[in-house]
Motif scaffolding. Structure first.
Motif, short mmCIF file in Angstrom:
data_model
loop_
_atom_site.label_atom_id
_atom_site.label_comp_id
_atom_site.label_asym_id
_atom_site.label_seq_id
_atom_site.Cartn_x
_atom_site.Cartn_y
_atom_site.Cartn_z
N UNK A 11 0.83 -1.21 0.00
CA UNK A 11 0.00 0.00 0.00
C UNK A 11 0.86 1.25 0.00
N UNK A 12 1.94 1.26 0.77
CA UNK A 12 2.82 2.43 0.81
C UNK A 12 3.54 2.61 -0.52
N UNK A 13 3.93 1.51 -1.14
CA UNK A 13 4.59 1.60 -2.44
C UNK A 13 3.65 2.17 -3.49
N UNK A 14 2.39 1.73 -3.46
CA UNK A 14 1.40 2.25 -4.40
C UNK A 14 1.21 3.75 -4.17
N UNK A 15 1.18 4.17 -2.90
CA UNK A 15 0.98 5.59 -2.60
C UNK A 15 2.12 6.45 -3.15
N UNK A 16 3.30 5.83 -3.35
CA UNK A 16 4.44 6.56 -3.89
C UNK A 16 4.54 6.45 -5.41
N UNK A 17 3.55 5.80 -6.02
CA UNK A 17 3.52 5.72 -7.47
C UNK A 17 4.14 4.48 -8.07
N UNK A 18 4.34 3.43 -7.24
CA UNK A 18 5.02 2.23 -7.74
C UNK A 18 4.17 1.45 -8.74
N UNK A 19 2.84 1.56 -8.67
CA UNK A 19 1.99 0.81 -9.57
C UNK A 19 0.63 0.57 -8.95
N UNK A 20 -0.07 -0.45 -9.45
CA UNK A 20 -1.38 -0.85 -8.93
C UNK A 20 -1.23 -2.09 -8.07
#
Length: 305
Positions: free
Chosen positions: A236-245
């Motif tokens: 979830x944190x990675x997604x919030x940083x723009x990592x992907x879906x």
């Protein structure tokens, strides 16, 4: 032919530790005694149990089991796990301790679902010591097979016939994207869009990884690239940083959605996503009194008397 259980324990410890020297430390005997014990067991059974290949330069490689050694290790693993379970149960029944409960749980369950049940159980049975061990579904299942935990709660499927699996409850899942991810129009090619995206997923052996792969296959999503993360929170944190879906449990994403740090991705025509959570017990291991009480709490049938 009767098998010498002392020699079997030596062999099992060598295989488990992956080293003669570490096995000697674990058993509190000398390394030559360990080597002799393995050789005696091989002589009694008239089979080779451990490969004795040498590395270049004469250095011995780490312990590798023969095919028959692998089979015997699995039998020994179950035997000594049940020995531990029997000792634990006898101790509990004769009052050598007030009681103990070890619960194994997948990471999402340990972090989000388990706490209310533990609190109720601790209030009802304050003299029982509680330990929670968290890991992915594969690891938690292994702990239960080895009788290192009394009962397990997992997110993924478990094929081991030694374990009984009962549906516990369902866990809602959501598809999430970065905060600036814009929902395509209804007539856009959603499948093409989702396939072009990078996806963030749990590691192999995780129940969330298994559920995500199953759902993506059903939706015909074949992502262009993947990132693996060791926890749903990290995803979830990675997604919030723009990592992907990603697809994660709703309980994990709820706070970040409310804060606007991630956004829900809602392709049209897709039914709400969910996955079952399971309670596991060992088929050949009777539940301890503490474990029986805890299972009753999980099933909503507990009494405090």
């Amino acid at each position: 032919m009767a098998m010498n259980l002392h020699l079997l324990r030596i062999f099992y410890t060598v295989a488990r530790e992956g080293s003669f020297s570490r096995a000697a430390e674990a058993l509190h005997i000398s390394q030559p005694a360990v080597s002799k014990g393995v050789r005696e067991l091989e002589h009694q059974l008239d089979v080779a149990l451990i490969e004795r290949a040498q590395r270049p330069g004469g250095r011995r490689a780490g312990v590798a089991l023969t095919q028959i050694g692998e089979v015997l290790f699995e039998h020994a693993r179950g035997l000594f796990a049940l020995e531990k379970a029997a000792i634990d149960d006898i101790h509990a029944r004769v009052g050598l301790r007030k009681g103990a409960l070890v619960v194994g749980a997948s990471t999402t369950i340990a972090g989000y679902w388990l706490a209310p049940y533990l609190a109720l159980f601790a209030d009802a049975w304050p003299d029982i010591a509680i330990e929670v061990r968290a890991g992915n579904t594969e690891l938690v299942s292994r702990w239960l097979v080895d009788c290192e935990v009394d009962v397990a709660l997992v997110e993924g499927s478990v094929a081991d016939e030694r374990l009984a699996r009962d549906h516990w409850q369902d866990d809602a899942l959501v598809m999430i994207g970065p905060p600036d991810w814009e929902q395509p129009s209804a007539d856009a090619s959603w499948l093409d869009i989702l396939n072009r995206e990078r996806w963030v997923m749990r590691e192999p052996g995780s129940g969330t990884r298994e559920a995500t792969q199953r759902m993506m296959a059903a939706l015909q999503i074949a992502p262009a690239s993947l990132i693996e993360a060791g926890s749903n929170e990290a995803i979830a944190r990675s997604v919030s940083c723009g990592a992907g879906l990603a697809i994660v449990p709703r309980v994990v994403a709820a706070d970040l959605i409310e804060l606007g740090r991630i956004t829900l991705v809602e392709p049209p025509g897709i039914a709400p996503l969910s996955r079952p959570l399971f309670r596991l017990t060992h088929r050949d291991r009777p539940l301890s009194p503490a474990a029986r009480r805890f299972v009753a709490f999980l099933d909503g049938s507990a009494t405090q008397s």
